[in-house]
Design a protein around this motif. Structure first.
Motif, PDB file in Angstrom:
ATOM      1  N   ALA A 104      37.735  27.825  39.349  1.00 41.93           N
ATOM      2  CA  ALA A 104      38.837  28.384  40.130  1.00 41.93           C
ATOM      3  C   ALA A 104      38.821  29.890  39.870  1.00 41.93           C
ATOM      4  O   ALA A 104      39.076  30.342  38.761  1.00 41.93           O
ATOM      5  N   VAL A 105      38.482  30.664  40.880  1.00 41.14           N
ATOM      6  CA  VAL A 105      38.329  32.111  40.709  1.00 41.14           C
ATOM      7  C   VAL A 105      39.694  32.787  40.588  1.00 41.14           C
ATOM      8  O   VAL A 105      40.544  32.641  41.466  1.00 41.14           O
ATOM      9  N   PRO A 106      39.943  33.519  39.496  1.00 41.21           N
ATOM     10  CA  PRO A 106      41.215  34.237  39.355  1.00 41.21           C
ATOM     11  C   PRO A 106      41.357  35.285  40.459  1.00 41.21           C
ATOM     12  O   PRO A 106      40.381  35.966  40.788  1.00 41.21           O
ATOM     13  N   PRO A 107      42.536  35.416  41.070  1.00 43.06           N
ATOM     14  CA  PRO A 107      42.721  36.396  42.140  1.00 43.06           C
ATOM     15  C   PRO A 107      42.757  37.822  41.611  1.00 43.06           C
ATOM     16  O   PRO A 107      42.884  38.042  40.402  1.00 43.06           O
ATOM     17  N   LYS A 108      42.670  38.773  42.516  1.00 43.50           N
ATOM     18  CA  LYS A 108      42.770  40.180  42.115  1.00 43.50           C
ATOM     19  C   LYS A 108      44.224  40.521  41.775  1.00 43.50           C
ATOM     20  O   LYS A 108      45.144  40.030  42.415  1.00 43.50           O
ATOM     21  N   PHE A 109      44.389  41.368  40.783  1.00 45.31           N
ATOM     22  CA  PHE A 109      45.728  41.841  40.406  1.00 45.31           C
ATOM     23  C   PHE A 109      45.994  43.142  41.160  1.00 45.31           C
ATOM     24  O   PHE A 109      45.254  44.111  41.013  1.00 45.31           O
ATOM     25  N   SER A 160      46.365  50.374  45.051  1.00 44.13           N
ATOM     26  CA  SER A 160      45.660  50.420  46.332  1.00 44.13           C
ATOM     27  C   SER A 160      44.538  49.381  46.298  1.00 44.13           C
ATOM     28  O   SER A 160      44.136  48.938  45.222  1.00 44.13           O
ATOM     29  N   PRO A 161      44.013  48.980  47.471  1.00 46.88           N
ATOM     30  CA  PRO A 161      42.912  48.007  47.490  1.00 46.88           C
ATOM     31  C   PRO A 161      41.743  48.416  46.584  1.00 46.88           C
ATOM     32  O   PRO A 161      41.109  47.577  45.945  1.00 46.88           O
ATOM     33  N   ALA A 162      41.479  49.715  46.517  1.00 45.51           N
ATOM     34  CA  ALA A 162      40.371  50.203  45.687  1.00 45.51           C
ATOM     35  C   ALA A 162      40.694  50.092  44.191  1.00 45.51           C
ATOM     36  O   ALA A 162      39.794  49.989  43.358  1.00 45.51           O
ATOM     37  N   GLU A 163      41.990  50.119  43.863  1.00 44.91           N
ATOM     38  CA  GLU A 163      42.421  50.067  42.459  1.00 44.91           C
ATOM     39  C   GLU A 163      42.666  48.643  41.960  1.00 44.91           C
ATOM     40  O   GLU A 163      42.802  48.424  40.761  1.00 44.91           O
TER      41      GLU A 163
END
Length: 199
Positions: A104-109, A160-163
């Motif tokens: 189960a891949v952990p989501p992005k924070f 931000s998406p990049a961060e």
């Protein structure tokens, strides 16, 4: 106990699989089996449990280096597309490894809680998690939300998406908040389902 031809074939294949894992056929080509010592077969036959139809004790699972690499990327929170981009491994291969190992891949924070005093920084997963854990209505918009959150000793900051942070980007020992509570990171395998207690 007399085994049928089908049972013997199944048993032989299982033994060959164990030998393959134990002696590592990587780079040896079709004739790799010839290099396996005869004693290996004898050893494995001794381990064969006729009554239960299995090899005992269980052989430790061994992954090929490529599979281990994919597993590390997955546990680090990287998507199939991101892994393909970084490694060049085929997406179908990555998905197969993911399914085979039940990862189960952990989501992005995508946000964090900045402390207003001596408290620790908290990496957060969602605004819902903040509301649930701190017990204050929070949508992330307007001065009222900021006031409500300030009472808890924190200030909210959206990334931000990049961060946005992959699980692998979060340092061990850091605090992170999900809808299941507040946890402290202990390695790649410590995402919420691995944690027994809430901080």
């Amino acid at each position: 106990m007399v085994m049928s031809r089908t049972e013997k074939r199944k048993k032989t294949l299982e033994l060959l699989h164990v030998i393959e894992e134990k002696y590592d056929r990587k780079g040896k080509g079709p004739s790799w089996i010839d290099s396996v010592p005869a004693e290996a077969y004898a050893e494995l036959w001794k381990l064969w449990d006729v009554q239960h139809g299995s090899i005992t004790p269980k052989v430790t699972k061994k992954f090929a280096s490529r599979e281990e690499e994919v597993l590390d990327w997955l546990k680090g929170g990287y998507t199939v597309a991101e892994i393909k981009q970084n490694t060049g491994i085929n997406e179908t291969c990555i998905r197969t490894i993911k399914l085979k190992n039940h990862i189960a891949v952990p989501p992005k924070f995508r946000s964090r809680m900045l402390p207003l005093d001596d408290q620790e920084l908290i990496i957060t997963l969602s605004k819902t998690a903040i509301t649930k854990y701190f017990g204050v209505p929070f949508t992330g918009y307007g001065p009222t939300d900021a006031k409500n959150l300030a009472k808890t000793g924190y200030k909210y900051e959206s990334l931000s998406p990049a961060e946005a942070l992959h699980w692998a980007d979060i340092k061990d020992g850091a605090l992170y908040l999900t809808e299941k509570g507040l946890f402290r990171k202990h390695g790649l395998g410590s995402y919420e389902h691995m944690n027994k207690g809430v901080i």
